[in-house]
Design a protein around this motif. Structure first.
Motif, PDB file in Angstrom:
ATOM      1  N   ILE A  20      38.626  31.781  36.063  1.00  0.00           N
ATOM      2  CA  ILE A  20      39.467  31.900  37.246  1.00  0.00           C
ATOM      3  C   ILE A  20      38.642  32.568  38.345  1.00  0.00           C
ATOM      4  O   ILE A  20      37.821  33.441  38.060  1.00  0.00           O
ATOM      5  CB  ILE A  20      40.753  32.706  36.940  1.00  0.00           C
ATOM      6  CG1 ILE A  20      41.698  32.715  38.134  1.00  0.00           C
ATOM      7  CG2 ILE A  20      40.410  34.135  36.514  1.00  0.00           C
ATOM      8  CD1 ILE A  20      43.079  33.316  37.825  1.00  0.00           C
ATOM      9  N   SER A  34      42.114  33.939  43.167  1.00  0.00           N
ATOM     10  CA  SER A  34      43.277  33.561  42.367  1.00  0.00           C
ATOM     11  C   SER A  34      43.699  34.694  41.448  1.00  0.00           C
ATOM     12  O   SER A  34      44.894  34.957  41.265  1.00  0.00           O
ATOM     13  CB  SER A  34      42.965  32.305  41.545  1.00  0.00           C
ATOM     14  OG  SER A  34      42.631  31.224  42.381  1.00  0.00           O
ATOM     15  N   LYS A  65      47.325  36.696  41.511  1.00  0.00           N
ATOM     16  CA  LYS A  65      48.194  36.863  40.346  1.00  0.00           C
ATOM     17  C   LYS A  65      48.506  38.332  40.099  1.00  0.00           C
ATOM     18  O   LYS A  65      49.628  38.694  39.736  1.00  0.00           O
ATOM     19  CB  LYS A  65      47.534  36.249  39.103  1.00  0.00           C
ATOM     20  CG  LYS A  65      47.520  34.726  39.111  1.00  0.00           C
ATOM     21  CD  LYS A  65      47.035  34.185  37.773  1.00  0.00           C
ATOM     22  CE  LYS A  65      47.146  32.669  37.729  1.00  0.00           C
ATOM     23  NZ  LYS A  65      46.754  32.114  36.415  1.00  0.00           N
TER      24      LYS A  65
END
Length: 371
Positions: free
Chosen positions: A304, A308, A312
């Motif tokens: 990831i 991102s 999150k």
């Protein structure tokens, strides 16, 4: 000489000197590694015997002038190794005063007391003084055996044609976070006050059998992850994982070295050799842990990107501090300083090995201890 007046002798037959060391941050993983490594060496390195006074934060608050003065008066150190730090990188963004009190004022007070008493100081700093942005990338040494292809594509450095060996001590720091800014201010204070009587060692991605670190966190998550549920690990931050015990060996050998009196201010980089992303680090942790039977099943690990991952985290109410995109460290300067062309002079065979070898040594120790 020892207090019982019985002289100890070095291999060359000369009387062995005893060095009194004040070790701050006694509960940290590096402090524990320093004590463990020294005990295994019977408290002797290269013809010197070490007597260590390890003080925890409760015993010594390095950000308090009176506490520092009292510790020096009690211990009367020849050397101070400062492992005390405010390491909560994300919390530091909203606790800047405390981060600077510990990471900047603390080293300044230790250095000032060393200047008054004649003691010398080893101060531990961080790769987070760098940003990994293009201005720093231009200052990197080049090496055709540097990053893996996946690291290069994830870091965006392939477009510039650079294949990196890591940041040298001449690279200009540009910290992105409050934590990085406070660590940079601390190392600058130490070198300003003590000059050649200090050693500042920047290290990176530190892990070991003690304390909280990425390796132990990954082992715990891999062991407890529900079947089939993947772990997401960042793949666009590149650095150099470093075994705490190897860094501890380096520190003792630098202090014991007769070279510690020569030259000017001593700023060194030390990290495990080579470089990787956190994602590649996690894959290697799992591979070796399965081979050592520290894990009984493989867990899916997905890559990831940093943005991102931060998004999150924010959804869960956690705001992350910015991290350097590239902070792999080049250890050539300290290696040449300590060993010249002869790595066999070091006490630790993993000291100059690839980070995967250091990880293997740590995991074998972890398995042997049944942790």
């Amino acid at each position: 000489m020892r207090k019982d007046n019985k002289a100890m002798y070095a291999p060359n037959g000369e009387p062995e000197s005893t060095v009194t060391v004040l070790l701050t941050g006694a509960d940290s993983q590096l402090s524990k590694a320093l004590i463990r490594v020294l005990a295994k060496a019977a408290y002797r390195f290269d013809g010197r015997t070490f007597r260590v006074h390890a003080l925890s934060h409760a015993q010594l608050d390095i950000g308090d002038k009176q506490s520092v003065a009292a510790a020096f008066a009690h211990v009367k150190p020849d050397w101070v190794i400062n492992c005390a730090a405010y390491n909560a990188v994300d919390r530091a963004e909203t606790a800047a005063d405390e981060a600077f009190r510990v990471n900047s004022l603390g080293p300044e007070l230790l250095a000032s007391e060393c200047a008054l008493t004649g003691a010398r100081l080893v101060h531990i700093s961080s790769d987070y003084v760098f940003s990994g942005e293009p201005a720093e990338a231009a200052e990197l040494a080049l090496n055709q055996n540097g990053l893996t292809d996946s690291c290069l594509s994830n870091s965006g450095l392939t477009e510039s044609g650079l294949i990196e060996r890591g940041l040298t001590e001449s690279a200009t720091p540009r910290p992105l976070s409050v934590y990085g800014q406070s660590k940079l201010a601390g190392e600058q204070a130490v070198l300003r006050i003590l000059a050649e009587r200090a050693m500042v060692i920047r290290t990176a991605w530190l892990y070991g059998v003690d304390g909280h670190n990425f390796v132990k966190t990954m082992l715990r998550l891999m062991a407890t992850a529900p079947y089939g549920q993947p772990l997401s690990v960042i793949n666009d931050q590149i650095g150099s994982p470093t075994w705490a015990d190897a860094l501890a060996h380096l520190i003792w050998q630098l202090i014991a070295s007769p070279l510690n009196d020569s030259g000017g201010p001593k700023l060194f980089h030390y990290a495990g050799q080579g470089q990787c992303s956190w994602y590649e680090f996690a894959l290697e942790i799992q591979r070796q842990a399965l081979a050592l039977k520290l894990l009984d099943k493989a867990v899916p690990i997905t890559a990831i990107d940093s943005l991102s991952y931060a998004a999150k985290a924010l959804e869960k109410g956690n705001k992350l501090a910015p991290r350097p995109s590239y902070s792999a460290l080049n250890s050539d300067k300290v290696r040449q300083r300590l060993t010249g062309q002869n790595p066999a002079l070091t006490h630790c065979p993993e000291l100059w090995r690839d980070w995967r070898w250091q990880l293997k040594a740590m995991l074998e120790d972890y398995a042997a201890k049944g942790l």
